[in-house]
Design a protein around this motif. Sequence first.
Motif, PDB file in Angstrom:
ATOM      1  N   SER A   1       3.497   2.663 -30.228  1.00  0.00           N
ATOM      2  CA  SER A   1       2.122   2.507 -30.689  1.00  0.00           C
ATOM      3  C   SER A   1       1.159   3.503 -30.055  1.00  0.00           C
ATOM      4  O   SER A   1       0.007   3.600 -30.482  1.00  0.00           O
ATOM      5  CB  SER A   1       1.627   1.074 -30.401  1.00  0.00           C
TER       6      SER A   1
ATOM      7  N   THR B   1     -10.620  -0.159 -35.374  1.00  0.00           N
ATOM      8  CA  THR B   1      -9.167  -0.319 -35.309  1.00  0.00           C
ATOM      9  C   THR B   1      -8.717  -1.737 -35.612  1.00  0.00           C
ATOM     10  O   THR B   1      -7.699  -1.954 -36.279  1.00  0.00           O
ATOM     11  CB  THR B   1      -8.635   0.137 -33.926  1.00  0.00           C
TER      12      THR B   1
ATOM     13  N   THR C   1      -3.037   2.254 -30.855  1.00  0.00           N
ATOM     14  CA  THR C   1      -3.148   1.761 -32.233  1.00  0.00           C
ATOM     15  C   THR C   1      -4.124   0.604 -32.347  1.00  0.00           C
ATOM     16  O   THR C   1      -5.080   0.662 -33.082  1.00  0.00           O
ATOM     17  CB  THR C   1      -1.791   1.366 -32.813  1.00  0.00           C
ATOM     18  N   CYS C   2      -3.886  -0.478 -31.635  1.00  0.00           N
ATOM     19  CA  CYS C   2      -4.863  -1.574 -31.660  1.00  0.00           C
ATOM     20  C   CYS C   2      -4.569  -2.616 -30.601  1.00  0.00           C
ATOM     21  O   CYS C   2      -5.305  -2.766 -29.642  1.00  0.00           O
ATOM     22  CB  CYS C   2      -4.913  -2.231 -33.040  1.00  0.00           C
ATOM     23  N   THR C   3      -3.459  -3.352 -30.749  1.00  0.00           N
ATOM     24  CA  THR C   3      -3.198  -4.503 -29.896  1.00  0.00           C
ATOM     25  C   THR C   3      -1.908  -4.313 -29.105  1.00  0.00           C
ATOM     26  O   THR C   3      -0.872  -3.992 -29.681  1.00  0.00           O
ATOM     27  CB  THR C   3      -3.092  -5.789 -30.734  1.00  0.00           C
ATOM     28  N   SER C   4      -1.980  -4.522 -27.794  1.00  0.00           N
ATOM     29  CA  SER C   4      -0.796  -4.395 -26.941  1.00  0.00           C
ATOM     30  C   SER C   4      -0.402  -5.727 -26.309  1.00  0.00           C
ATOM     31  O   SER C   4       0.767  -5.945 -26.005  1.00  0.00           O
ATOM     32  CB  SER C   4      -1.035  -3.349 -25.849  1.00  0.00           C
TER      33      SER C   4
ATOM     34  N   ASN D   1      -6.160  -2.148 -38.647  1.00  0.00           N
ATOM     35  CA  ASN D   1      -4.768  -2.361 -38.240  1.00  0.00           C
ATOM     36  C   ASN D   1      -4.357  -3.824 -38.277  1.00  0.00           C
ATOM     37  O   ASN D   1      -3.322  -4.173 -38.849  1.00  0.00           O
ATOM     38  CB  ASN D   1      -4.538  -1.787 -36.834  1.00  0.00           C
ATOM     39  N   ASN D   2      -5.145  -4.687 -37.660  1.00  0.00           N
ATOM     40  CA  ASN D   2      -4.753  -6.084 -37.558  1.00  0.00           C
ATOM     41  C   ASN D   2      -5.203  -6.928 -38.740  1.00  0.00           C
ATOM     42  O   ASN D   2      -4.648  -7.998 -38.975  1.00  0.00           O
ATOM     43  CB  ASN D   2      -5.306  -6.696 -36.270  1.00  0.00           C
TER      44      ASN D   2
ATOM     45  N   GLY E   1      -6.247  -4.442 -26.276  1.00  0.00           N
ATOM     46  CA  GLY E   1      -5.668  -3.191 -26.751  1.00  0.00           C
ATOM     47  C   GLY E   1      -6.723  -2.112 -26.872  1.00  0.00           C
ATOM     48  O   GLY E   1      -7.912  -2.337 -26.628  1.00  0.00           O
TER      49      GLY E   1
ATOM     50  N   GLN F   1       6.388  -2.528 -27.435  1.00  0.00           N
ATOM     51  CA  GLN F   1       5.487  -1.895 -26.482  1.00  0.00           C
ATOM     52  C   GLN F   1       5.880  -2.268 -25.052  1.00  0.00           C
ATOM     53  O   GLN F   1       6.574  -3.262 -24.824  1.00  0.00           O
ATOM     54  CB  GLN F   1       4.034  -2.310 -26.740  1.00  0.00           C
TER      55      GLN F   1
ATOM     56  N   ASN G   1       4.560  -0.186 -36.055  1.00  0.00           N
ATOM     57  CA  ASN G   1       4.912  -0.901 -34.842  1.00  0.00           C
ATOM     58  C   ASN G   1       3.852  -1.939 -34.476  1.00  0.00           C
ATOM     59  O   ASN G   1       4.174  -3.081 -34.112  1.00  0.00           O
ATOM     60  CB  ASN G   1       5.087   0.087 -33.691  1.00  0.00           C
ATOM     61  N   ASN G   2       2.575  -1.566 -34.571  1.00  0.00           N
ATOM     62  CA  ASN G   2       1.497  -2.505 -34.279  1.00  0.00           C
ATOM     63  C   ASN G   2       1.533  -3.684 -35.241  1.00  0.00           C
ATOM     64  O   ASN G   2       1.429  -4.843 -34.835  1.00  0.00           O
ATOM     65  CB  ASN G   2       0.143  -1.805 -34.364  1.00  0.00           C
TER      66      ASN G   2
END
Length: 532
Positions: free
Chosen positions: A382, A233, A332-335, A237-238, A327, A355, A207-208
């Motif tokens: 996330s 993270t 997870t990381c970024t919202s 993740n990113n 985030g 999100q 999802n992230n």
Amino acid sequence: MPKQSDSPRNTERGTTGTANGATQTLAEALTACWNKPEVAALTALDDGNRSFTYAQLADATATTAASLLARGLVRGDAVAIAMSRSLDAVVVLLAAIRCGLCPCVLEPKLPVEEIDERLTLVGAKGLVFDSANSDLVQGLKRDPDGRGTMRAIDSAQLGAHAAAAEAAADSTSEHDVDERTPALLLFTSGSTGRPKAVELTQRALLNNALGVIAHTGLSAQDRLLHVMPIYHTNGVNNQLFAPLLAGATIIFADRFRADDMPVLMERHRPTIITGVPTMYSRMLSQKFTPAALASLRIARCGSAPITEALHREVEAKLGCPLIVSYGLSEATCTSTMNPPHARRIGSVGTVLRGQSVQLRQADDTMTDAPGVEGEICIAGRSVMTGYLGVEDATARTVTDGWLRTGDLGRFDEDGYLYVTGRIKDVIIRGGENLSPLLIENVIVGETHVRACCVVGKPDPDLGEVPVAVVVAGDDSTLHAQDICDSVRRRLSRIYVPHEVYFVDALPETAVGKVDRKSLAGLVRDGLLQAVA
């Protein structure tokens, strides 16, 4: 509360869609992407000395995954990774995710006691290490709680049993990995206590990644320069999962050094770089040729607040938009992230797909009305499963499906979020979260002090740094160096106080608690005298 589909602050949907609209796990989504004919021959990873095409990465991770399972690990097992920054470490991380294991990349140079504690906390069934970490493995307590032997696996041997791995290849099928399978463990200190292990699922990671791809337009034409830690993270993740799901090329360079950036940019001509405010601040004094910056379409910034002045300086220096995001590891990381084509200085952007972000009011009602301040809360796929082994902390942090961030914010009329303050006491040093209590416990336990409070002090380079305010005990010979040395012995260097202040008493609130806000103000305003 507005319907989720009606609000730019709520982009949650009922399914996690990919190109085929059905993929629910990161493992399956990565394989589907890597096997596309138009992607397979593209370069996935390149460290300047060796590289992997997507087809080669698919083969390498499948073989490594099968080898991990052939050594007795089973789906859902936590497996720690103690390896130097390298493409091999990335392959092990991706392989673990592909076969349903739950990897945890260990921060390098932590004391062996701290690593032992973390391995015990997550119940690690395996530890993959390289030659640089072989001495560390020898010093670990192999079975601290009598709960079963943890398998130590030399990464150099993972490819040594290729035949066995091929025979077990069917067992690595991503189709057998469920969307709720634990897929990543991240350590975060927050503002209190020992570091906690955040558990994230396959669904959360996917999802992230999909949200980042949709928000940034990340594609196979992008080249991302990777210089951040892969235990962080953002770095995983990113900067790994999202670009590898988009068919982009990741230039996996050494850890960040400002002096190296001009050469790296000139050599690799990235379209995207990403970092924290401290990294960009240090790059301002470097000289970049026009050619080095010509391909750069965006620079991404997160993990810590950035001032408007620094934001504008960085954009002027790099000649591209600086895209600020927001985030937590727990989501997870970024919202939220600024759209590249419509960034707003001072804002952390709009909500990513999949999100929901709303603001909790004093009466516990939720709102996303513009101009109203409240505690930033996040919901959706996330959000973490929880903190491993700390059910009470999980219950306090996630209530009714909403992750309470401890940060204050407000939305504008167009759905852009602005962070207005922090409820938490966490110190953000160069993008790394430091727990004041963790440092305080070491100082009080290791030295003869009556009381201690650690707060953040503004720093032009790192954003803020930890400083210790100490009430000395009966030992009149205690010096600031003794305080710093006690922390240096027990924790990594980033936790060591930059300054030490000796006071007769710590300020207290009306109910007798240490008044951290008042103390931080005294430090910030230079009203305390640091000592050597």
